[in-house]
Design a protein around this motif. Structure first.
Motif, short mmCIF file in Angstrom:
data_model
loop_
_atom_site.label_atom_id
_atom_site.label_comp_id
_atom_site.label_asym_id
_atom_site.label_seq_id
_atom_site.Cartn_x
_atom_site.Cartn_y
_atom_site.Cartn_z
N SER A 41 0.80 -1.62 -11.26
CA SER A 41 0.21 -2.39 -10.18
C SER A 41 1.32 -2.99 -9.32
N ARG A 42 1.02 -3.20 -8.06
CA ARG A 42 1.98 -3.86 -7.18
C ARG A 42 2.02 -5.36 -7.43
N TRP A 103 6.38 1.66 -6.89
CA TRP A 103 5.10 0.95 -6.77
C TRP A 103 5.27 -0.51 -6.38
N PHE A 108 4.91 0.20 1.62
CA PHE A 108 3.79 0.55 0.76
C PHE A 108 2.82 1.44 1.53
N GLU A 109 3.06 2.72 1.45
CA GLU A 109 2.21 3.69 2.16
C GLU A 109 1.45 4.60 1.21
N GLU A 110 1.86 4.61 -0.06
CA GLU A 110 1.24 5.53 -1.02
C GLU A 110 0.27 4.80 -1.93
N GLU A 111 -0.65 5.53 -2.52
CA GLU A 111 -1.54 4.99 -3.55
C GLU A 111 -0.73 4.74 -4.81
N VAL A 112 -1.01 3.65 -5.51
CA VAL A 112 -0.37 3.40 -6.79
C VAL A 112 -1.02 4.27 -7.84
N SER A 113 -0.25 5.15 -8.43
CA SER A 113 -0.75 6.08 -9.44
C SER A 113 0.41 6.50 -10.33
N ASN A 116 2.64 8.97 -8.46
CA ASN A 116 3.48 8.36 -7.44
C ASN A 116 4.48 7.36 -8.00
N SER A 117 4.38 7.05 -9.31
CA SER A 117 5.37 6.16 -9.91
C SER A 117 6.72 6.85 -10.07
#
Length: 332
Positions: A41-42, A103, A108-113, A116-117
């Motif tokens: 999580s951010r 993350w 912050f342009e990407e979905e947190v997943s 993508n981590s």
């Protein structure tokens, strides 16, 4: 520029001046605290352990060790972290580098997943933008230009090497040989070498892999056997208990002193010029990682380092630093 996600050719192996001998480097993933068992999580992270950094710095100085603090965004933007580390950085008793946790690192342009981590999975422009902001922030807040990079979760990608070169990074230390993060969307390092190697023909970008060794009667066959047991952890445990095959990363997190000494012996017997140790800074306070849950666990972590430093001294293996490595590596 070679891809960081592919094993290098043999001629890329780095050579050092004869007087460099065999050395060791201590690296610290200097990062925020978060629940290792929860989804990324951010939000919801903290930096309560930062006041413990000084204790480990003191331990290193007592053994003439120059730790490499690999700082991510929450730490890079912390005034407390800068205040704690600046004196040691200015005097050369510590060094600083970049660690990218995408993350929690803008933009912050990407979905947190999970995918993508691993920063190397991001679009090139976004991976570069995150690294640029982090590198510049570290230099501004800590007063030193960071020359070393480690991808959080060892998340290298096909564009990472070129981005590092463009950002003036001289050393990457994200490769973790004998480990495979492919099931999570990350890189597979099972067939990568332990010895340092060059990532470009011009010999400007050096890879310093984290040190992990096979130990046991079957260690020479480890590359063949261990991958076949990837989904059979019980069998891996049986082989380790029988002294047949054991994978030993050089870290106090989950590795006993006896195991670490076996790993050190294997690395030295194989002629490895540089042993790269690592652990996470939140382990310097109880309750933030699975490895240190109490003050007793913390004391065991410090005892681990004292024992390992003593054994390395006994084997006549001296500590080194990024500055010394860059002077000792041969570019011709």
């Amino acid at each position: 520029m070679r891809s960081l996600t592919e094993p290098p050719p043999r001629h890329a192996k780095a050579q050092f001046r004869p007087d460099f001998g065999q050395r060791f480097l201590v690296t610290v993933d200097t990062e925020e605290e978060f629940d290792w068992e929860a989804p990324l999580s951010r939000d919801g992270h903290s930096l309560r352990h930062l006041d413990r950094i000084h204790g480990f710095q003191q331990l290193c100085e007592a053994h003439s060790v120059v730790p490499l603090w690999l700082v991510d965004w929450p730490v890079a933007t912390s005034p407390e972290a800068a205040e704690l580390l600046r004196p040691s950085l200015e005097s050369g008793r510590a060094e600083i580098g970049v660690q990218l946790h995408p993350w929690v690192n803008p933009p912050f342009e990407e979905e947190v997943s999970e995918h993508n981590s691993f920063a190397g999975n991001l679009p090139r422009e976004l991976e570069e933008a995150k690294l640029t902001q982090l590198r510049d922030t570290i230099e501004a807040n800590f007063g030193k230009e960071p020359l070393v990079y480690r991808a959080g979760r060892y998340g290298l990608g096909p564009n990472t090497a070129a981005i590092l070169a463009e950002q003036g990074i001289a050393i990457d230390t994200s490769v973790r040989p004998l480990f495979d993060y492919g099931s999570m969307g990350g890189p597979d390092f099972r067939h990568f070498p332990l010895a340092p190697y060059w990532l470009d023909e011009e010999r400007m970008l050096l890879e310093l892999p984290l040190t992990t060794c096979f130990w046991g009667m079957l260690r020479r066959q480890g590359d063949l056997i261990f991958p076949r047991l990837w989904r059979m952890p019980a069998m891996r445990g049986v082989l380790a208990r029988l002294g047949l095959l054991e994978r030993i990363p050089l870290t106090p997190e989950g590795i006993s002193v006896d195991e670490a000494i076996r790993g050190i012996d294997m690395a030295l017997d194989d002629g490895l010029p540089l042993l790269v140790f690592s652990f996470h800074s939140p382990s310097l306070a109880p309750g933030h990682t699975p490895y240190v849950r109490s003050e007793e666990d913390l004391e065991r972590l410090y005892d681990w380092w004292r024992a390992v430093f003593a054994y390395l001294q006994q084997r006549n293996i001296r500590p080194t630093s990024v500055a010394e490595i860059m002077q000792a590596v041969l570019r011709g």
